[in-house]
Design an enzyme around this catalytic site. Sequence first.
Site, mmCIF file in Angstrom:
data_model
loop_
_atom_site.group_PDB
_atom_site.id
_atom_site.type_symbol
_atom_site.label_atom_id
_atom_site.label_comp_id
_atom_site.label_asym_id
_atom_site.label_seq_id
_atom_site.Cartn_x
_atom_site.Cartn_y
_atom_site.Cartn_z
ATOM 1 N N ARG A 1 -7.619 5.598 -5.920
ATOM 2 C CA ARG A 1 -7.125 7.047 -6.098
ATOM 3 C C ARG A 1 -7.508 7.496 -7.504
ATOM 4 N NH1 ARG A 1 -1.239 7.066 -4.543
ATOM 5 N NH2 ARG A 1 -1.185 9.444 -4.726
ATOM 6 N N ILE B 1 0.759 -1.039 -0.011
ATOM 7 C CA ILE B 1 0.007 0.064 -0.097
ATOM 8 C C ILE B 1 0.804 1.223 0.200
ATOM 9 C CG2 ILE B 1 -2.042 -1.087 1.114
ATOM 10 C CD1 ILE B 1 -1.115 -0.046 3.911
ATOM 11 N N ASP B 2 0.323 2.310 -0.437
ATOM 12 C CA ASP B 2 1.285 3.420 -0.550
ATOM 13 C C ASP B 2 1.737 4.000 0.753
ATOM 14 O OD1 ASP B 2 0.443 3.347 -3.468
ATOM 15 O OD2 ASP B 2 -1.213 4.752 -2.965
ATOM 16 N N LYS B 3 2.749 4.776 0.650
ATOM 17 C CA LYS B 3 3.380 5.253 1.670
ATOM 18 C C LYS B 3 2.624 6.086 2.660
ATOM 19 C CE LYS B 3 6.702 8.881 3.008
ATOM 20 N NZ LYS B 3 7.652 9.959 2.577
#
Length: 303
Positions: free
Chosen positions: A237, A136-138
């Site tokens: 997103r 998953i993204d930062k």
Amino acid sequence: MTNFLVAENNKGERIDLFLSRKLEDKSRSLIQRMIKEGEVLVNTKQVKPNYKLEAGDEISAHYKETKEPDVLPENIPLSILYEDDDLLIIDKPKNMVVHPAPGHYSGTLVNALLFYLGDQLSNLGGELRPGIVHRIDKDTTGALLVAKNNIAHAQLAKQIKEHSFLRIYETIVYGNVKADEGVISKAIGRDVKDRKKMSINTNQGKEAITHYKVLERFGDFTYLRCQLETGRTHQIRVHLKSIGHPVLGDEVYGPTKGFKGLMGQTLHAKVLGIRHPISNEYIEVSAPLPAYFEALLSRFRNR
């Protein structure tokens, strides 16, 4: 410089896999970077890491003599939602990178996992991604799956590929989402103008499906629950931006003017459900909303 001539029995093989066997001192992630940066040419032309080889292809690797830094264990606290002999599920905090990459060789989840588990992690992801089954993204928080051995890793990766892996996210988006629920089905691929971004406006996109449901409305903002049917990079997103409701705080796909008092995107991996890779028992965990997210909801509710 190193040269290779592709034999008939290597026809159809991905170039990054081919080179990872030939260049044993280079990790697959490094080889992929070399290909992307044009240090690897096929018949004097640049290709992508997933290029399928043809018999007779001439490969030249003009690699720089650089060594990836060693990934060291670091005593970073982990919030564990579930653990057994084969896997664990972590509640990843905001601003933590999942695995080492250029510019991020410390402070990552992998550094923390190496301190906590040592060599009790699968190695199917390579030296830089021990135990990492998905990412998953930062700036995204919440539930993340880690495999302790290769058997578990392979089985869990199969569930992801077959879309039998339950992933539910919660997010706050710009605007008032009119429909109470809906499905976004738009293929996602690399943005043709900016390779660091993903887009629905590409001929190279892969199938991507996101289900969403409104939880609360706050006039100019909407609190949503999103369930992934597929798992493309930046899927939620990109999909929410495509319907005119980008994620609040998203500095890549959201409005250029930021939201005052907020750092990063409001996207949280709330629920994760899998079949246990060994026992086949269904396991489902829920990651509590982080404090910043709860505070933001209270702020909107009290306006």
